[in-house]
Design a protein around this motif. Structure first.
Motif, PDB file in Angstrom:
ATOM      1  N   TRP A 200       0.813  -1.219   0.000  1.00  0.00           N
ATOM      2  CA  TRP A 200       0.000   0.000   0.000  1.00  0.00           C
ATOM      3  C   TRP A 200       0.846   1.268   0.000  1.00  0.00           C
ATOM      4  CZ3 TRP A 200      -5.530   0.476   1.454  1.00  0.00           C
ATOM      5  CH2 TRP A 200      -6.211  -0.743   1.352  1.00  0.00           C
TER       6      TRP A 200
ATOM      7  N   LEU B 257      -0.284   6.308  -1.915  1.00  0.00           N
ATOM      8  CA  LEU B 257      -1.058   5.225  -1.326  1.00  0.00           C
ATOM      9  C   LEU B 257      -1.758   4.436  -2.420  1.00  0.00           C
ATOM     10  CD1 LEU B 257      -2.102   3.958   1.373  1.00  0.00           C
ATOM     11  CD2 LEU B 257      -4.148   5.373   1.066  1.00  0.00           C
TER      12      LEU B 257
ATOM     13  N   ASP C 114      -4.526   2.181  -2.718  1.00  0.00           N
ATOM     14  CA  ASP C 114      -5.617   1.808  -1.825  1.00  0.00           C
ATOM     15  C   ASP C 114      -6.644   0.857  -2.438  1.00  0.00           C
ATOM     16  OD1 ASP C 114      -6.866   3.550  -3.568  1.00  0.00           O
ATOM     17  OD2 ASP C 114      -7.608   4.935  -2.025  1.00  0.00           O
ATOM     18  N   ARG C 115      -6.403   0.391  -3.650  1.00  0.00           N
ATOM     19  CA  ARG C 115      -7.339  -0.561  -4.270  1.00  0.00           C
ATOM     20  C   ARG C 115      -6.792  -1.974  -4.094  1.00  0.00           C
ATOM     21  NH1 ARG C 115      -7.935   0.950 -10.173  1.00  0.00           N
ATOM     22  NH2 ARG C 115      -9.452  -0.774 -10.125  1.00  0.00           N
TER      23      ARG C 115
ATOM     24  N   LEU D  99      -0.203   5.042   4.435  1.00  0.00           N
ATOM     25  CA  LEU D  99      -1.297   4.228   4.966  1.00  0.00           C
ATOM     26  C   LEU D  99      -1.623   4.587   6.408  1.00  0.00           C
ATOM     27  CD1 LEU D  99      -3.339   1.934   4.793  1.00  0.00           C
ATOM     28  CD2 LEU D  99      -1.495   0.348   5.390  1.00  0.00           C
TER      29      LEU D  99
ATOM     30  N   THR E 138      -4.730   6.962   7.627  1.00  0.00           N
ATOM     31  CA  THR E 138      -5.731   6.285   8.446  1.00  0.00           C
ATOM     32  C   THR E 138      -5.942   7.048   9.749  1.00  0.00           C
ATOM     33  OG1 THR E 138      -5.146   4.121   7.533  1.00  0.00           O
ATOM     34  CG2 THR E 138      -6.348   4.137   9.612  1.00  0.00           C
TER      35      THR E 138
ATOM     36  N   VAL F  68      -9.416   3.495   5.051  1.00  0.00           N
ATOM     37  CA  VAL F  68      -8.550   4.548   4.515  1.00  0.00           C
ATOM     38  C   VAL F  68      -8.779   4.749   3.021  1.00  0.00           C
ATOM     39  CG1 VAL F  68      -6.594   3.034   3.959  1.00  0.00           C
ATOM     40  CG2 VAL F  68      -6.188   5.437   4.590  1.00  0.00           C
ATOM     41  N   ARG F  69      -8.607   5.984   2.604  1.00  0.00           N
ATOM     42  CA  ARG F  69      -8.689   6.325   1.179  1.00  0.00           C
ATOM     43  C   ARG F  69      -7.531   7.250   0.832  1.00  0.00           C
ATOM     44  NH1 ARG F  69     -11.687   9.812   3.998  1.00  0.00           N
ATOM     45  NH2 ARG F  69     -11.597  12.029   3.446  1.00  0.00           N
ATOM     46  N   ALA F  70      -7.067   7.156  -0.393  1.00  0.00           N
ATOM     47  CA  ALA F  70      -6.038   8.081  -0.861  1.00  0.00           C
ATOM     48  C   ALA F  70      -6.633   9.486  -0.947  1.00  0.00           C
ATOM     49  CB  ALA F  70      -5.515   7.641  -2.227  1.00  0.00           C
TER      50      ALA F  70
END
Length: 307
Positions: A63, A88, A90-91, A127, A131, A255-257
């Motif tokens: 990540w 990041l 994130d997928r 990450l 978060t 969490v998301r970018a």
């Protein structure tokens, strides 16, 4: 290029054609990629069991990335080849993630790397720091209010304490007895030794209970009793949130970018306000050793892969 994948519960370093960035994307030559618990979870094959991903033959891993942009796709406006960045991935089902030689990310998932920070340290930021920032946003606490952080000595927990303190929030930190000086160094006002009666110990120092809690250690329902009526409880990860008893707002952070938040994180790191901890580095060829070392636990900082 080489990329690390999990296949049938085993890690494999496979050769693939170099990925090409599409519109609004950049390709990054990886300098460092942190190893996180989500990588162990992905490698275990458990993602489909929690409804997080379809059942696939292979999953790419990684990540966190720190590296150098080597190719920009059409429409990219904020970075050029040669720029040092953090990002990041994130997928969960991307074919190429951060633990490899190259990774392609959306422009909205990267930010300039913090100046003066080495790549291994910088790779521990995306990450865990994002978060932490997004968990604090969900908690919605104001300056002067109180927050309990479980797992405060961990990679996520340390950033939670420091980011909360930067917002003027008073922090009670839960960690192993030997980590008291560490978490107080992050800015925690109160220390709660792991294994103590959590609710009783917290309420002894914060009468009525804390205003909010971020559960980085996945303590779950026992931790909820440390929160005041009508407070906030933020769980980390799937399936870990308790019921919203006593009017407590219970939410889960996924969490998301976010390039704006990642820029803020990088600026805080540049200013020395975030403590980036690297527990050790491994060449990419020894990724399985790094994953196994993380699985054994007891680390204070992140392990980092170096392609």
């Amino acid at each position: 290029m080489r990329t690390l994948v999990a296949q049938g519960g085993a890690l494999r370093l496979v050769e693939t054609p170099d990925p090409e960035p599409g519109p609004g994307q950049v390709r990054i030559r990886v300098e460092a990629a942190a190893v996180n618990p989500i990588d162990l979870f992905t490698a275990s094959g458990a993602l489909p069991d929690y409804g997080l991903a379809p059942r696939l033959e292979t999953y790419a891993l990684g990540w966190d990335v720190a590296g150098v942009v080597d190719l920009a796709g059409p429409g990219v406006t904020t970075v050029r080849p040669g720029a040092r960045v953090i990002g990041l991935s994130d997928r969960l089902t991307d074919r190429f993630k951060a633990q490899g030689d190259l990774v392609v990310l959306d422009e909205a998932a990267i930010a300039p790397a913090p100046a003066g920070v080495a790549a291994p340290e910088a790779s521990t930021l995306p990450l865990n720091a994002l978060t932490a920032m997004q968990a604090l946003d969900l908690a919605g606490l104001a300056a002067g209010e109180t927050l309990l952080v479980t797992g405060a000595a961990g990679g996520l927990g340390g950033y939670l304490v420091e980011l909360a303190v930067a917002r003027g929030i008073r922090v009670a930190a839960v960690a192993a007895p030997g980590d008291e000086s560490l978490v107080r160094g992050f800015g925690a006002e109160w220390f709660i030794p792991r294994g103590a009666d959590l609710a009783a110990t917290v309420r002894a120092v914060v009468p009525g209970g804390v205003d909010g809690l971020v559960d980085a250690a996945v303590a779950g329902l026992p931790a909820l009793d440390a929160v005041r009526n009508g407070g906030a409880f933020v769980a980390v990860g799937a399936g870990q949130a308790p019921l919203p008893l006593r009017g407590i707002r219970v939410s889960t952070v996924f969490v998301r970018a976010d390039t704006a938040q990642l820029r803020d994180v990088a600026k805080l790191a540049e200013a020395g306000r975030l403590t980036m901890r690297v527990a050790g580095t491994y060449p990419l060829e020894r990724a399985a050793e790094a994953h196994e070392r993380l699985r054994r636990g007891g680390l204070r900082g992140r392990l980092v892969l170096l392609p």
